[in-house]
Design an enzyme around this catalytic site. Structure first.
Site, PDB file in Angstrom:
ATOM      1  N   ASP A  13       0.756  -1.078   0.019  1.00 25.83           N
ATOM      2  CA  ASP A  13       0.087  -0.085  -0.007  1.00 25.83           C
ATOM      3  C   ASP A  13       0.899   1.374   0.085  1.00 25.83           C
ATOM      4  OD1 ASP A  13      -2.092  -1.608   0.209  1.00 25.83           O
ATOM      5  OD2 ASP A  13      -2.547  -1.068   2.180  1.00 25.83           O
ATOM      6  N   ASP A 252     -11.116  -4.468   7.768  1.00 29.08           N
ATOM      7  CA  ASP A 252     -10.395  -5.534   7.995  1.00 29.08           C
ATOM      8  C   ASP A 252     -10.410  -6.142   9.352  1.00 29.08           C
ATOM      9  OD1 ASP A 252     -10.224  -5.836   5.235  1.00 29.08           O
ATOM     10  OD2 ASP A 252      -8.555  -4.537   5.254  1.00 29.08           O
TER      11      ASP A 252
END
Length: 308
Positions: A13, A252
């Site tokens: 990311d 998540d």
């Protein structure tokens, strides 16, 4: 220790914190960059591991530096990576994330190796499914792999959780393999055509998904909490108030904690507050995996709330 197998994505990311999110065609400067490991599968695996689960992951990374870094980082967390295959056919998945001061984000993903995962490749990790008490899936790897994972879990008598993100059309046959479905409000809208505005519309949407085969539906509503529906009843759980700086990994964290709680044999009254607290703590930190809390972090957060 509760045993969990995650079937899903692993990414690198690049997160840029900006003064505000850009409009179409606009450049917004004065940002700061954070390079972090992510991907819904890896994030949820790390979330559950930090909260106390024993975790194994099935997924695919590229034969590159990023893939090697992800594998090493998961191993350092104590996550089993025998089911994490490497392909020379694509680069490791990459996500580009913009975050504003309120923690809202825009995300673009180049799935790369995640979309190269095949059922044949995933079968190398079948022992991890048979070993697990819960199998947790998302939709950042190909749907045939997800379906194979859910079918294999059912065959071994393992509880299944599907986080239907990023959302796409799902067959009734696939939904029938899901014990716990965890969409957010946008995903519910895409799956049912019903906009969740309150408990009543949430119940209607969840009932439609249950009619199509899903077991319990848990609709995550961000700062509005979560709605738990099984077709016969609907219960609303309030969110924990925090000052959010980045909501990227909150979902998540919620799913990882949910799967951990199910594997530990917890009740809904025990599991949803734990999952909500894990998500809330995550929102107070920047990044994806680096923001995920440990069990001690969550317990400290809950003690602070009780002492107010």
């Amino acid at each position: 220790m509760p045993r969990l197998c995650v079937i899903g994505s692993a990414n690198l990311d690049f997160t840029v914190a900006l003064p505000r999110l850009p409009r179409v065609g606009e450049t917004v400067s004065s940002g700061t960059l954070l390079v972090n490991r992510g991907g819904k599968g890896a994030n949820q695996a790390v979330a559950a591991r930090r909260l106390g689960a024993e975790v194994r992951i099935i997924g695919c990374v590229g034969d590159d530096d990023s893939g090697g870094d992800i594998r090493r980082a998961l191993l350092e967390q104590g996550i089993g990576v025998d089911g994490l295959v490497t392909t020379p056919e694509a680069a490791t998945g990459t996500a580009l994330i913009f975050v504003d001061p309120a923690g809202q984000n825009q995300i673009g993903v180049a799935p790369g190796a995640n979309h190269r995962l095949t059922v044949e490749m995933a079968r190398r990790g079948e022992d991890a499914i048979a070993w697990a008490e819960v199998v947790l899936c998302q939709l950042e790897v190909p749907v045939p792999v997800v379906r194979w994972g859910l079918e294999t879990a059912r065959r071994h008598g393992v509880v299944t959780v599907l986080n239907p993100a990023p959302v796409q059309d799902l067959s009734d046959e696939l939904l029938g393999l899901v014990d716990y479905l965890t969409p957010n409000a946008g995903e519910v809208m895409a799956l049912t055509g019903i906009e969740v505005q309150d408990i009543d519309t949430g119940r209607q949407a969840a009932a439609r998904l249950v009619e199509r085969g899903a077991g319990t539906v848990i609709i995550t509503l961000g700062e509005q909490g979560a709605l738990v529906c099984d077709g016969a009843s609907a219960r609303h759980f309030e969110a924990f108030p925090v000052e959010a700086v980045d909501t990227t990994g909150a979902g998540d964290a919620f799913n990882g904690a949910l799967a951990l709680g199910l594997a530990a044999g917890g009740t809904v009254d025990q599991i949803i507050p734990l999952a909500g607290a894990a998500a809330a703590v995550t929102c107070t930190r920047r990044g994806a995996q680096d923001a995920l809390p440990t069990r001690a972090d969550v317990e400290r957060f809950l003690r602070t709330l009780r002492n107010r």
